[in-house]
Design an enzyme around this catalytic site. Sequence first.
Site, mmCIF file in Angstrom:
data_model
loop_
_atom_site.group_PDB
_atom_site.id
_atom_site.type_symbol
_atom_site.label_atom_id
_atom_site.label_comp_id
_atom_site.label_asym_id
_atom_site.label_seq_id
_atom_site.Cartn_x
_atom_site.Cartn_y
_atom_site.Cartn_z
ATOM 1 C CE LYS A 35 29.448 35.022 29.395
ATOM 2 N NZ LYS A 35 28.967 36.298 28.601
ATOM 3 N NE ARG B 89 29.320 43.656 24.996
ATOM 4 C CZ ARG B 89 29.491 42.591 26.046
ATOM 5 N NH1 ARG B 89 30.527 42.546 26.701
ATOM 6 N NH2 ARG B 89 28.548 41.806 26.172
ATOM 7 C CE1 TYR C 230 62.942 34.174 39.916
ATOM 8 C CE2 TYR C 230 60.687 33.435 39.907
ATOM 9 C CZ TYR C 230 61.850 33.189 39.448
ATOM 10 O OH TYR C 230 62.130 32.190 38.690
ATOM 11 C CG MET D 151 55.140 30.309 35.130
ATOM 12 S SD MET D 151 55.805 29.591 33.817
ATOM 13 C CE MET D 151 56.604 31.114 33.013
HETATM 14 C C1 LIG Z 1 27.800 36.201 29.574
HETATM 15 C C2 LIG Z 1 26.467 36.843 29.243
HETATM 16 C C3 LIG Z 1 25.426 36.633 30.248
HETATM 17 C C4 LIG Z 1 25.709 36.229 31.804
HETATM 18 O O1 LIG Z 1 26.037 37.115 32.542
HETATM 19 P P1 LIG Z 1 26.129 37.048 34.206
HETATM 20 O O2 LIG Z 1 26.579 38.539 34.476
HETATM 21 O O3 LIG Z 1 27.338 36.147 34.337
HETATM 22 O O4 LIG Z 1 24.870 36.595 34.634
HETATM 23 C C5 LIG Z 1 24.205 36.856 29.762
HETATM 24 N N1 LIG Z 1 23.853 37.522 28.712
HETATM 25 C C6 LIG Z 1 25.121 37.505 27.623
HETATM 26 C C7 LIG Z 1 24.550 38.266 26.252
HETATM 27 C C8 LIG Z 1 26.025 37.529 27.975
HETATM 28 O O5 LIG Z 1 27.033 37.556 27.233
#
Ligand SMILES: *Cc1c(COP(=O)(O)O)cnc(C)c1O
Length: 369
Positions: free
Chosen positions: A38, A131, A261, A309
Site C-alpha cells: 500500500k 478501527r 531562514y 522547502m
Molecule cells: C499496513 C498493514 C499491515 C502491514 O503492517 P507492517 O507493520 O508494515 O508490517 C498489515 N495489516 C494491515 C491490516 C495493514 O493495514
Amino acid sequence: MTTTPDRAHARIDLAALRHNAGLLARAAGSARLMAVVKADGYGHGAVASARAALDGGATWLGVHTVGEAEELRAGGIAAPVLVLGPITGGEWGRAAAARAEVAAWAEPGLRAAVEARITGIHLKVDTGMGRLGAVPGDIPALAALAASLGAPVTGVMTHFATADETEGPNAGFMREQLTRFRSAMRQVREHFPGAPAHAANSAAALREPDALLDMVRCGIALYGCSPFGDDPVARGLRPVMTWMSAIASVKTVHSRDSVGYGRTWRAARGTRIGLVPVGYADGYARSLGNRAHVLVGGRRVPVVGTVSMDQLTVDLGPESTEEVGAEVVLMGAGGGERITAEELAELRGTISYEVVCGVGRRVPRVPVG
Ligand SMILES: *Cc1c(COP(=O)(O)O)cnc(C)c1O
C-alpha cells in the site's frame, strides 16, 4: 548506477527487497507471506516492490485502496491481491474487475461484495485495534449472514495494535487480541471450515510464532526497516531505499555568519557550507534542521540551519575538500557509514513508516538489481 545526474533520487535496491521477503517467508514457516505494498509500496514504488517481493517468496499482495489494486494489475501482476481498506460506492465493480479480494465486517459491505461478484471476502474482526472490523460479539451473526448470502468467504483476519511493543504496559495485549481472535476464528469456521486466518504484521511475524496462523501480512520489514525502531541490519534485514542527492553549491562562511531562514545557526568558526537541493517539499522534514546528519563522501556531516522547502545546508567543515557535484546520502549507506530511516524517525519523533512514505513525488524512484 554510476552517476547521479539528477537533483535527487531514491535508489530502490530490489535485491535487498527480495532478500527481506525471503527472510520473512522463512520466519513465517508454513504460513504464507502477503507483501503489503500500500501507499506506493511504502514510498518504494508499488509495482516494482510487489514483483521483487513475489520473487523473494511472497504469494499474496495487500493494498489499502481499489486504485492500488488496479495499479498492480495494470503493472501486469497476477498474484492474489487483498484490499485491506474500506471500499466505497462505485468501487465494488472495479474491485471485482481487478480480481481483488476484499475485507468485510458489516452487512452492507457483505451484500455489496456478493452483489459485485467479488471472488474472495475476508471477514475482519476488531479484537482490540478499535478501527475497522466487527467486534467479536457480532462475529457469529456476521458469519451466519455471510453463509446465508452464499458469500465466498476466503479468510478471517484481525490486526494487532501493539505488536511492536515488546515491553511496557502494552506488551501483553497482542496475546490477548490473539486469544479473542482464535475464538472468532472458530465461529467463522463453523460456517466456512478451513477459512484461512491471518493477523500478523511485520512485528508480530518477527516476534510471535503463535501469531503466524495461515498467513502473515508484512509491510515495513519488507522494505528493510525495523518495526521495533531498532537497527534493522542487526535483524538481518537490508534497507531498500537510499535517498541521494549531490552538493549544488559550496560557500565559505566566516565565524558568526548565519545560514538559512531565521538565522537558527551561526558559524562558530570559518567553515565551508554545502547546499543540498532537497527540502521539506521532498519529504526531508523541517524538524531535522540543526539535528540530522547526511553522508558526504561517506562522512557524516551535520545539517545546519533551517530546512527550507527545496534546500538544506550542511557544514562540510573548514578542512573539507568536497566540491559541487559531491554525492550526498540523506538516508542509506555510503562508505562505512549509515543513516537509517529509524535514526531520522527518532529525530522527528515519529516512526520509520512515516519517513519512507513521506519521501516526496519530486524524488524519482530508481529501481536497481
Ligand atoms: C499496513 C498493514 C499491515 C502491514 O503492517 P507492517 O507493520 O508494515 O508490517 C498489515 N495489516 C494491515 C491490516 C495493514 O493495514
